[in-house]
Design a protein around this motif. Structure first.
Motif, PDB file in Angstrom:
ATOM      1  N   LYS A 139      20.666  20.423  -9.186  1.00 13.72           N
ATOM      2  CA  LYS A 139      20.311  19.285  -8.331  1.00 13.72           C
ATOM      3  C   LYS A 139      18.855  19.426  -7.924  1.00 13.72           C
ATOM      4  CE  LYS A 139      23.454  20.465  -5.380  1.00 13.72           C
ATOM      5  NZ  LYS A 139      24.311  20.523  -4.174  1.00 13.72           N
ATOM      6  N   GLN A 140      18.157  18.309  -7.910  1.00 13.04           N
ATOM      7  CA  GLN A 140      16.787  18.330  -7.401  1.00 13.04           C
ATOM      8  C   GLN A 140      16.576  17.093  -6.534  1.00 13.04           C
ATOM      9  OE1 GLN A 140      15.057  18.448 -11.501  1.00 13.04           O
ATOM     10  NE2 GLN A 140      13.864  16.652 -10.838  1.00 13.04           N
ATOM     11  N   ALA A 141      16.067  17.341  -5.339  1.00  9.33           N
ATOM     12  CA  ALA A 141      15.860  16.247  -4.392  1.00  9.33           C
ATOM     13  C   ALA A 141      14.559  15.529  -4.705  1.00  9.33           C
ATOM     14  CB  ALA A 141      15.823  16.776  -2.965  1.00  9.33           C
ATOM     15  N   GLU A 142      14.618  14.210  -4.750  1.00 12.57           N
ATOM     16  CA  GLU A 142      13.415  13.411  -4.958  1.00 12.57           C
ATOM     17  C   GLU A 142      13.301  12.391  -3.830  1.00 12.57           C
ATOM     18  OE1 GLU A 142      13.921  11.694  -8.796  1.00 12.57           O
ATOM     19  OE2 GLU A 142      15.342  10.161  -8.123  1.00 12.57           O
ATOM     20  N   ARG A 194       0.835  -1.203   0.000  1.00 11.49           N
ATOM     21  CA  ARG A 194       0.000   0.000   0.000  1.00 11.49           C
ATOM     22  C   ARG A 194       0.872   1.256   0.000  1.00 11.49           C
ATOM     23  NH1 ARG A 194      -4.486   0.465   4.431  1.00 11.49           N
ATOM     24  NH2 ARG A 194      -4.916   2.318   3.173  1.00 11.49           N
ATOM     25  N   GLN A 195       1.920   1.228   0.809  1.00  9.92           N
ATOM     26  CA  GLN A 195       2.792   2.398   0.852  1.00  9.92           C
ATOM     27  C   GLN A 195       3.598   2.539  -0.447  1.00  9.92           C
ATOM     28  OE1 GLN A 195       5.054   3.256   4.334  1.00  9.92           O
ATOM     29  NE2 GLN A 195       3.231   3.406   5.614  1.00  9.92           N
ATOM     30  N   GLN A 196       3.985   1.440  -1.045  1.00 14.43           N
ATOM     31  CA  GLN A 196       4.671   1.523  -2.335  1.00 14.43           C
ATOM     32  C   GLN A 196       3.786   2.209  -3.376  1.00 14.43           C
ATOM     33  OE1 GLN A 196       5.959  -2.586  -3.176  1.00 14.43           O
ATOM     34  NE2 GLN A 196       8.052  -1.800  -3.312  1.00 14.43           N
ATOM     35  N   ALA A 197       2.536   1.812  -3.421  1.00 15.60           N
ATOM     36  CA  ALA A 197       1.617   2.410  -4.391  1.00 15.60           C
ATOM     37  C   ALA A 197       1.401   3.892  -4.099  1.00 15.60           C
ATOM     38  CB  ALA A 197       0.285   1.663  -4.368  1.00 15.60           C
ATOM     39  N   ARG A 198       1.262   4.222  -2.823  1.00 17.94           N
ATOM     40  CA  ARG A 198       1.025   5.617  -2.451  1.00 17.94           C
ATOM     41  C   ARG A 198       2.256   6.482  -2.698  1.00 17.94           C
ATOM     42  NH1 ARG A 198      -1.952   9.833  -2.680  1.00 17.94           N
ATOM     43  NH2 ARG A 198      -1.892  11.217  -0.850  1.00 17.94           N
ATOM     44  N   SER A 199       3.443   5.903  -2.562  1.00 19.57           N
ATOM     45  CA  SER A 199       4.666   6.684  -2.717  1.00 19.57           C
ATOM     46  C   SER A 199       4.813   7.253  -4.123  1.00 19.57           C
ATOM     47  CB  SER A 199       5.899   5.834  -2.371  1.00 19.57           C
ATOM     48  OG  SER A 199       6.102   4.809  -3.325  1.00 19.57           O
ATOM     49  N   GLU A 200       4.228   6.587  -5.111  1.00 20.46           N
ATOM     50  CA  GLU A 200       4.305   7.106  -6.477  1.00 20.46           C
ATOM     51  C   GLU A 200       3.543   8.417  -6.611  1.00 20.46           C
ATOM     52  OE1 GLU A 200       6.278   5.921  -8.847  1.00 20.46           O
ATOM     53  OE2 GLU A 200       6.963   4.589  -7.237  1.00 20.46           O
ATOM     54  N   ARG A 218       5.140  13.063  -6.797  1.00 21.23           N
ATOM     55  CA  ARG A 218       4.776  14.161  -7.699  1.00 21.23           C
ATOM     56  C   ARG A 218       4.315  15.411  -6.948  1.00 21.23           C
ATOM     57  NH1 ARG A 218       2.749   9.473 -10.225  1.00 21.23           N
ATOM     58  NH2 ARG A 218       0.658   9.777  -9.347  1.00 21.23           N
ATOM     59  N   GLU A 219       4.258  15.342  -5.625  1.00 21.71           N
ATOM     60  CA  GLU A 219       3.802  16.492  -4.846  1.00 21.71           C
ATOM     61  C   GLU A 219       4.910  17.522  -4.654  1.00 21.71           C
ATOM     62  OE1 GLU A 219       0.387  14.480  -1.982  1.00 21.71           O
ATOM     63  OE2 GLU A 219       2.353  14.992  -1.159  1.00 21.71           O
ATOM     64  N   ASP A 220       4.505  18.767  -4.479  1.00 21.00           N
ATOM     65  CA  ASP A 220       5.475  19.802  -4.139  1.00 21.00           C
ATOM     66  C   ASP A 220       5.509  19.988  -2.624  1.00 21.00           C
ATOM     67  OD1 ASP A 220       3.172  21.212  -3.513  1.00 21.00           O
ATOM     68  OD2 ASP A 220       3.262  22.495  -5.287  1.00 21.00           O
ATOM     69  N   ALA A 221       6.099  21.079  -2.177  1.00 20.41           N
ATOM     70  CA  ALA A 221       6.270  21.288  -0.739  1.00 20.41           C
ATOM     71  C   ALA A 221       4.949  21.504  -0.009  1.00 20.41           C
ATOM     72  CB  ALA A 221       7.192  22.480  -0.500  1.00 20.41           C
ATOM     73  N   GLY A 222       3.908  21.996  -0.692  1.00 21.99           N
ATOM     74  CA  GLY A 222       2.654  22.334  -0.033  1.00 21.99           C
ATOM     75  C   GLY A 222       2.008  21.189   0.728  1.00 21.99           C
ATOM     76  N   SER A 236      11.785  14.326   8.874  1.00 25.22           N
ATOM     77  CA  SER A 236      12.665  14.372   7.703  1.00 25.22           C
ATOM     78  C   SER A 236      12.106  13.543   6.559  1.00 25.22           C
ATOM     79  CB  SER A 236      14.060  13.866   8.081  1.00 25.22           C
ATOM     80  OG  SER A 236      14.674  14.699   9.044  1.00 25.22           O
ATOM     81  N   ALA A 237      11.560  12.367   6.879  1.00 30.11           N
ATOM     82  CA  ALA A 237      11.010  11.496   5.839  1.00 30.11           C
ATOM     83  C   ALA A 237       9.819  12.156   5.147  1.00 30.11           C
ATOM     84  CB  ALA A 237      10.603  10.158   6.444  1.00 30.11           C
ATOM     85  N   LEU A 238       8.929  12.768   5.926  1.00 36.47           N
ATOM     86  CA  LEU A 238       7.762  13.441   5.345  1.00 36.47           C
ATOM     87  C   LEU A 238       8.174  14.679   4.551  1.00 36.47           C
ATOM     88  CD1 LEU A 238       5.260  13.217   8.337  1.00 36.47           C
ATOM     89  CD2 LEU A 238       5.246  11.847   6.252  1.00 36.47           C
ATOM     90  N   ALA A 239       9.138  15.416   5.057  1.00 33.49           N
ATOM     91  CA  ALA A 239       9.610  16.603   4.340  1.00 33.49           C
ATOM     92  C   ALA A 239      10.170  16.235   2.974  1.00 33.49           C
ATOM     93  CB  ALA A 239      10.671  17.324   5.166  1.00 33.49           C
ATOM     94  N   ALA A 240      10.812  15.075   2.900  1.00 36.54           N
ATOM     95  CA  ALA A 240      11.404  14.623   1.647  1.00 36.54           C
ATOM     96  C   ALA A 240      10.384  13.954   0.727  1.00 36.54           C
ATOM     97  CB  ALA A 240      12.552  13.655   1.938  1.00 36.54           C
TER      98      ALA A 240
END
Length: 481
Positions: free
Chosen positions: A113-116, A23-29, A33-37, A140-144
């Motif tokens: 550089k762009q962090a993903e 479930r988390q793998q699917a959601r991570s995709e 694509r989300e930005d900082a908001g 940190s994990a959520l921020a990233a």
């Protein structure tokens, strides 16, 4: 473990780990694509929950090992809030594209550089700061932009249950979930192909985590421990040093990864420093004169196993010739060990060989800084180095000659609380860095991007065939660029 007070929280059932992970793998995709908001929204919800549940956090820590409420505020809640505020302040900057300079040889191109996000991350939290050391890497994990599964320690069941409730109330389990359980559950989790593992704990368990991560080539952050030394030279302000050393050792009853583990003091100031430390212990923990065991400001050892381990180190030190200069009282019923100073323990005694993780402080003396440096460097690299001196040259010498994960001069512990200072170990004391931007990068893939213009570019001048003209240009390149 038998809690000092019955836990008011009920443990949740262990979910199907494979299903949760998928479930988390699917959601991570989608999160990728989300930005900082949207990330900031999740972080604010987490911050609101912490503010609203301050009392519950205090109660859970007290239930598990009688941690004073004020100490919980200072060492569990405040640093979590500090990390949240710092992350929210800088999140847009951290997630933005970071341009880099382009060398002349690549004229026509530009780079950035762009962090993903890495994807699905496992956070394995320890028992000694069971709330903060679960929340800090989660921030940190959520921020990233990651999904996360948190595995709290089974040694602090009240906090583990509270973290489970937090996850249910704040997050979609496809984004953040808490999995309670023992070593068997941890072993099952480590078999899953996480994209990153953040582990806080002992070097011994850290090796197990790293071996498991290697099966999937999973990146790791290992926040471990070790024997963090304190060096006090003959120029130090002894009253100030005594307060900071006793405070750093007394927090959480010494159960802190960066707690002062042993003290190396110049032989000329050992006796006055010890006198100052004795006075500080009385002010901090025995203001009423009824004994430290009655103090509301001193925690207990987390469980019987660790009580017996630390008590055994005290006994072993005395058998190896150490003198109890202060403290020494233990009470198995309360899992209480008094703040204890041991003078001149043998180098082969357990308190000088193992990480203590309790309120015992061995003291040995030195005559020269080289002696102190050699003694520290004879052991694996520590997580923290503490230097007390008013001599700038002595400070430079010790910082330059003793490798360590981090250091503090004329202070203990607080380097951990500075959000702009990356935190982590070296060698046996850890791999990788946490907190602030360093924590954000730990959970990110820092993707490098080069964009070239179409048509004529500088590098095309070096394409085959390798004629004499091309060879001359390569020679010019090697000489000048």
């Amino acid at each position: 473990m038998e809690p000092l007070v019955a836990s008011p929280y009920s443990s949740s059932e262990t979910p199907d780990l494979q299903q949760l992970f998928k479930r988390q793998q699917a959601r991570s995709e989608a999160l990728r694509r989300e930005d900082a908001g949207p990330r900031a929204v999740r972080l604010r919800k987490l911050g609101e929950w912490i503010e609203q549940n301050r009392t519950a956090i205090q109660e859970a820590l007290y239930t598990d090992f009688r941690k004073p409420a004020t100490e919980t505020d200072v060492t569990e809640i405040w640093p979590s809030q500090t990390e949240l505020k710092h992350t929210l302040k800088h999140l847009k900057q951290w997630t933005s594209i970071q341009p880099v300079d382009t060398p002349l040889a690549l004229m026509g191109a530009r780079g950035w550089k762009q962090a993903e996000p890495k994807g699905v991350c496992l956070i394995m939290a320890p028992w000694n700061y069971p709330f903060y050391l679960a929340i800090d890497p989660l921030i940190s994990a959520l921020a990233a932009g990651n999904c996360a599964i948190i595995k709290p320690s089974e040694m602090t069941p009240s906090v583990a249950a509270l973290l489970s409730r937090m996850a249910r109330e704040v997050f979609d389990p496809a984004e953040v979930a808490v999995v309670e359980g023992d070593k068997e559950v941890a072993t099952k989790l480590l078999k899953l192909p996480f994209d990153h593992i953040f582990f806080t704990g002992s070097p011994q368990v850290g090796k197990i985590v790293m071996r498991a991560a290697a099966e999937h080539l999973t990146s790791v952050t290992l926040e471990l421990g070790g024997k963090s030394p304190v060096i006090v030279d003959e120029t130090a302000d002894l009253r100030d040093a005594a307060e900071k050393i006793v405070w750093g050792k007394g927090i959480n009853a010494g159960q802190t990864c960066v707690a002062p583990d042993y003290l190396l003091v110049h032989e000329a100031v050992q006796e006055p420093l010890l006198a100052e430390m004795q006075a500080v212990v009385q002010r901090f923990y025995n203001a009423t004169g009824q004994g430290v065991a009655t103090s509301d400001s001193f925690a207990r050892i987390v469980n019987q196993h660790h009580f017996e381990r630390v008590a055994g180190m005290l006994e072993d030190a005395q058998q190896h010739g150490a003198t109890v200069a202060m403290g020494g009282h233990v009470d198995a019923r309360q899992r209480f060990i008094e703040p204890t100073v041991l003078l001149n323990p043998a180098a082969d005694s357990r308190v000088m060989q193992e990480e203590i993780f309790g309120p015992l402080l061995p003291i040995r003396t030195f005559r020269t800084l080289m002696q102190a440096t050699d003694e520290v460097n004879s052991r694996p690299r520590p997580l923290a180095l503490y230097v007390f001196t008013q001599n700038k040259e002595n400070q430079r010498y010790l910082l330059r000659n003793i490798p360590a994960g981090g250091a503090a001069v004329n202070e203990t512990i607080l380097q951990l609380a500075h959000p702009e200072l990356p935190f982590g170990g070296a060698g046996n004391s850890g791999i990788g860095r946490a907190h602030g931007y360093a924590g954000f990068l730990a959970f990110s893939n820092e993707k490098s991007v080069l964009k070239q213009r179409t048509g004529l570019t500088g590098i095309k001048s070096f394409y085959p065939p390798y004629t004499p003209k091309v060879q001359r240009m390569v020679g010019w390149l090697l000489r000048w660029l």
